[in-house]
Design a protein around this motif. Structure first.
Motif, short mmCIF file in Angstrom:
data_model
loop_
_atom_site.label_atom_id
_atom_site.label_comp_id
_atom_site.label_asym_id
_atom_site.label_seq_id
_atom_site.Cartn_x
_atom_site.Cartn_y
_atom_site.Cartn_z
N LYS A 138 8.19 4.42 -3.75
CA LYS A 138 8.27 3.08 -3.19
C LYS A 138 9.00 3.08 -1.85
O LYS A 138 9.83 3.95 -1.57
CB LYS A 138 8.98 2.13 -4.16
CG LYS A 138 10.43 2.48 -4.42
CD LYS A 138 11.11 1.39 -5.23
CE LYS A 138 10.51 1.26 -6.60
NZ LYS A 138 11.23 0.27 -7.43
N ILE A 139 8.66 2.13 -1.01
CA ILE A 139 9.29 1.97 0.30
C ILE A 139 10.50 1.06 0.12
O ILE A 139 10.35 -0.15 -0.09
CB ILE A 139 8.30 1.39 1.34
CG1 ILE A 139 7.08 2.30 1.46
CG2 ILE A 139 8.97 1.23 2.69
CD1 ILE A 139 6.00 1.74 2.36
N ILE A 148 -0.51 -3.73 -1.36
CA ILE A 148 -0.09 -3.20 -2.65
C ILE A 148 1.10 -2.26 -2.50
O ILE A 148 2.06 -2.31 -3.28
CB ILE A 148 -1.27 -2.48 -3.34
CG1 ILE A 148 -2.31 -3.51 -3.80
CG2 ILE A 148 -0.79 -1.66 -4.53
CD1 ILE A 148 -3.57 -2.89 -4.37
N VAL A 149 1.05 -1.40 -1.48
CA VAL A 149 2.13 -0.42 -1.29
C VAL A 149 3.28 -0.97 -0.46
O VAL A 149 4.22 -0.24 -0.14
CB VAL A 149 1.58 0.86 -0.63
CG1 VAL A 149 0.49 1.48 -1.47
CG2 VAL A 149 1.06 0.59 0.79
N LYS A 180 -1.11 6.57 -2.58
CA LYS A 180 0.01 5.66 -2.87
C LYS A 180 -0.46 4.44 -3.65
O LYS A 180 0.20 3.99 -4.59
CB LYS A 180 0.67 5.23 -1.56
CG LYS A 180 1.45 6.34 -0.88
CD LYS A 180 2.10 5.84 0.40
CE LYS A 180 2.88 6.94 1.09
NZ LYS A 180 3.53 6.45 2.33
N ALA A 181 -1.62 3.89 -3.26
CA ALA A 181 -2.14 2.71 -3.96
C ALA A 181 -2.54 3.05 -5.38
O ALA A 181 -2.44 2.21 -6.29
CB ALA A 181 -3.33 2.12 -3.20
N GLY A 182 -3.01 4.29 -5.61
CA GLY A 182 -3.41 4.69 -6.95
C GLY A 182 -2.25 5.04 -7.86
O GLY A 182 -2.43 5.16 -9.07
N CYS A 183 -1.07 5.21 -7.31
CA CYS A 183 0.11 5.59 -8.10
C CYS A 183 1.10 4.43 -8.24
O CYS A 183 2.30 4.66 -8.36
CB CYS A 183 0.81 6.79 -7.46
SG CYS A 183 -0.20 8.27 -7.39
N LYS A 184 0.61 3.22 -8.22
CA LYS A 184 1.50 2.06 -8.29
C LYS A 184 1.65 1.50 -9.70
O LYS A 184 2.17 0.41 -9.88
CB LYS A 184 0.97 0.95 -7.37
CG LYS A 184 0.93 1.31 -5.91
CD LYS A 184 2.29 1.61 -5.35
CE LYS A 184 3.11 0.35 -5.19
NZ LYS A 184 4.39 0.61 -4.52
N ASN A 185 1.19 2.24 -10.72
CA ASN A 185 1.30 1.74 -12.09
C ASN A 185 2.76 1.51 -12.48
O ASN A 185 3.07 0.57 -13.21
CB ASN A 185 0.64 2.71 -13.07
CG ASN A 185 -0.87 2.65 -13.00
OD1 ASN A 185 -1.43 1.63 -12.60
ND2 ASN A 185 -1.53 3.73 -13.38
N ARG A 186 3.64 2.38 -12.01
CA ARG A 186 5.06 2.22 -12.34
C ARG A 186 5.60 0.94 -11.72
O ARG A 186 6.35 0.20 -12.37
CB ARG A 186 5.83 3.44 -11.84
CG ARG A 186 7.31 3.37 -12.14
CD ARG A 186 8.03 4.62 -11.72
NE ARG A 186 9.46 4.45 -11.87
CZ ARG A 186 10.11 4.61 -13.02
NH1 ARG A 186 9.45 4.97 -14.10
NH2 ARG A 186 11.42 4.43 -13.09
#
Length: 587
Positions: free
Chosen positions: A295-296, A338-339, A425-431
């Motif tokens: 995350k940023i 999203i990111v 990054k957009a695909g790993c935003k489940n958390r």
């Protein structure tokens, strides 16, 4: 004796003030230069993000932060000058290294400060919970608990306490944009709703206190996750970066043992391997940095890109490119949202074009360097002056077609790298989706027991407490006034994340059976999600640590295998074949 001591103290204080004023003068001067303004803004933004306060305090902390960073960069420069020779390619490597020192120091600093804020917030929630049990009022509990809070989290709580008195939407939205931790926003909504509608008691317990307890458990799980992840990645930075410093030692040692190897290390093979090793090292550092912190935490500022993109001719060209493929850039715009990226669509396109242009220039420079390097190897005994007709491309040493293809293919690949990173990054935003859904669950647990609560009010609070689902909730809230059932149905159909869809389904059912009855099982689901997240954190930590440790050995493997062993093997094979041909000619 006392007088001399006081004079000494006054001189030390005066020297310290002069040094501070001198640093402030340098800081103010660099702030006016466009090249440094974005860099200084990010440093200042980090201090505002960590401890918001008065202008002078933020300025002093920013100067201290920049001074420490400059010390690390100077130490790296001295180390690089000691282990590397002063050539053009080494100067470029030093420049890249200084940028990496800046990025790594900034990343480690932000990550440590974020961990410290979470620790202080967890301690503060324990204090405010005890104070609320004693007095029963949110305002008084916040004021009393401030005395026992640390400086960093105390400045955030003071800002939160001031925001609780605001009623205008613009002011509330501004507070949301400036909040440093998502847990603080959830805590603000809990306090605001308790002050506005009053606390509710379900099963003999306070909803406000239960939510604070759940939030403390969430923060504790996050702290354990970050501590375990940092332990798994300990030493990874050293393993990744350290092999690059041995390139010159390996070259000198190899040439000293076998002088014929100079045509490999000082020729096209050597420079290509150095470029490849540096590129892989940078990519591995970026991968590990993303694995540690996807995350940023602090959004950046890009004044150079903004200034370039606002020029009329360039802006017209960029907008023309975007309008030609409007559907594609709409999808990119959604991914950027999203990111939580600091780029917009225009600056993102400009970044891609500048990356492609930089790659093309680098490939042209590399091709010319390879041509000159191969010609210079013919004259290693006595120096000569190269004429223009002497710099020729010899087909036996360098093939023209691979260089031309490289100048075409490599810029195209680099042009698409920002898209690839954005997609990952957009695909790993489940958390992050799970974390935001849990914060929305906490808000609903606070709101649903309130008498005469409406779905419209709940949608407004959910929209305010959301980032990833904000646009969808905002559209639903606007459409809900006209058609209630259709608005919730469309929101349910457009969302793909199952736990969030379940919350929307409960909102649809609440019209028929009542709000409290529709969300009666929500506290149990919330507690289950916290326990499930704790187990998922352990699995996630092991997976990320395994990937990070695996890719961290790529630069070391390339240095040992590609830069040390392969030249010896190739030269041994060449000498063996020459000996065989000589023996065949004799016989």
């Amino acid at each position: 004796m006392n007088r001399s001591y006081r004079n000494k103290q006054d001189r030390m204080r005066f020297t310290k003030e002069r040094r501070k004023n001198r640093l402030f003068g340098i800081y103010s001067y660099l702030e006016q230069i466009p090249i440094f303004s974005g860099f200084l803004y990010k440093a200042r933004r980090i201090q505002e993000w960590y401890t918001p306060g008065e202008e002078e305090q933020i300025r002093n902390r920013t100067i201290k932060y920049l001074r420490t960073e400059c010390i690390y960069e100077i130490l790296f420069l001295l180390l690089a000058c000691f282990v590397w020779n002063a050539t053009l390619e080494r100067i470029i490597m030093i420049g890249i290294g200084i940028y990496l020192v800046h990025a790594i120091y900034q990343f480690i600093y932000i990550r440590k400060r974020y961990y410290q804020l979470l620790v202080e917030l967890e301690q503060y929630l324990v204090v405010v919970r005890n104070e609320y049990q004693n007095c029963g009022m949110v305002e008084e509990a916040l004021q009393e608990s401030l005395w026992d809070s640390n400086h960093a989290i105390g400045s955030h709580i003071r800002q939160l306490y001031e925001a609780l008195e605001w009623e205008e939407q613009e002011e509330l939205q501004q507070y949301k944009e400036n909040v440093s931790i998502s847990y603080l926003l959830t805590f603000f909504i809990l306090c605001k709703s308790c002050m506005t509608y009053g606390d509710t008691y379900v099963s003999g317990g306070s909803s406000f206190l239960k939510n604070i307890g759940h939030m403390k458990d969430e923060i504790h799980n996050e702290l354990l996750y970050r501590k375990r992840l940092a332990h798994r990645f300990s030493g990874v930075l050293f393993v990744t970066v350290f092999p690059v410093f041995f390139l010159d030692f390996i070259r000198n040692w190899s040439v000293w043992n076998l002088p014929e190897l100079i045509r490999y290390y000082d020729g096209s093979y050597g420079i290509l391997m150095k470029c490849l090793i540096c590129f892989v090292t940078v990519m591995v550092l970026e991968i590990n940095r993303y694995l540690l912190e996807p995350k940023i935490l602090v959004k950046g500022f890009h004044p150079c890109l903004e200034a370039i993109s606002k020029r009329k001719s360039i802006q017209h060209f960029l907008l023309h490119v975007i309008h030609k493929r409007e559907n594609v850039w709409e999808a990119i715009h959604r991914k950027l949202q999203i990111v939580s990226s600091s780029y917009n669509v225009v600056t993102f396109l400009l970044l891609k074009m500048l990356c492609g242009l930089s790659a093309w220039l680098a490939m042209v420079w590399l091709s010319v360097t390879l041509i000159v390097r191969e010609n210079l190897l013919e004259y290693t005994i006595q120096p000569i002056t190269l004429l223009q007709d002497e710099i020729t491309l010899r087909g036996s040493d360098i093939q023209c077609i691979p260089l031309v293809l490289g100048c075409i293919i490599v810029p195209i690949l680099v042009y698409w790298i920002p898209n690839l990173l954005l997609t990952i990054k957009a695909g790993c935003k489940n958390r992050d989706l799970e974390e935001e859904t849990m914060s929305l669950q906490a808000i609903l647990i606070m709101l649903t027991p309130i008498p005469k609560m409406t779905i419209e009010i709940m949608l407004e609070w959910l929209c305010y407490g959301s980032n990833l689902f904000q646009q969808a909730l905002l559209d639903c809230s606007e459409q809900y006034v006209q058609d209630q059932e259709k608005a919730l149905e469309e929101l349910y159909e457009t969302m793909t994340y199952i736990p969030f869809r379940q919350l929307i389904k409960n909102l649809e059912v609440s019209d028929r059976i009542g709000i409290y009855q529709a969300f009666e099982e929500l506290p149990a689901d919330y507690a289950y999600t916290i326990e499930k997240r704790k187990q998922d954190n352990e699995i996630n930590t092991d997976d990320r640590g395994a990937v990070g440790q695996f890719v961290s050995f790529f630069p070391l493997g390339m240095v040992i295998g590609g830069y040390l062993i392969i030249p010896f093997v190739l030269e041994s094979i060449t000498q063996f074949l020459s000996y065989v041909s000589q023996m065949q000619s004799i016989t």
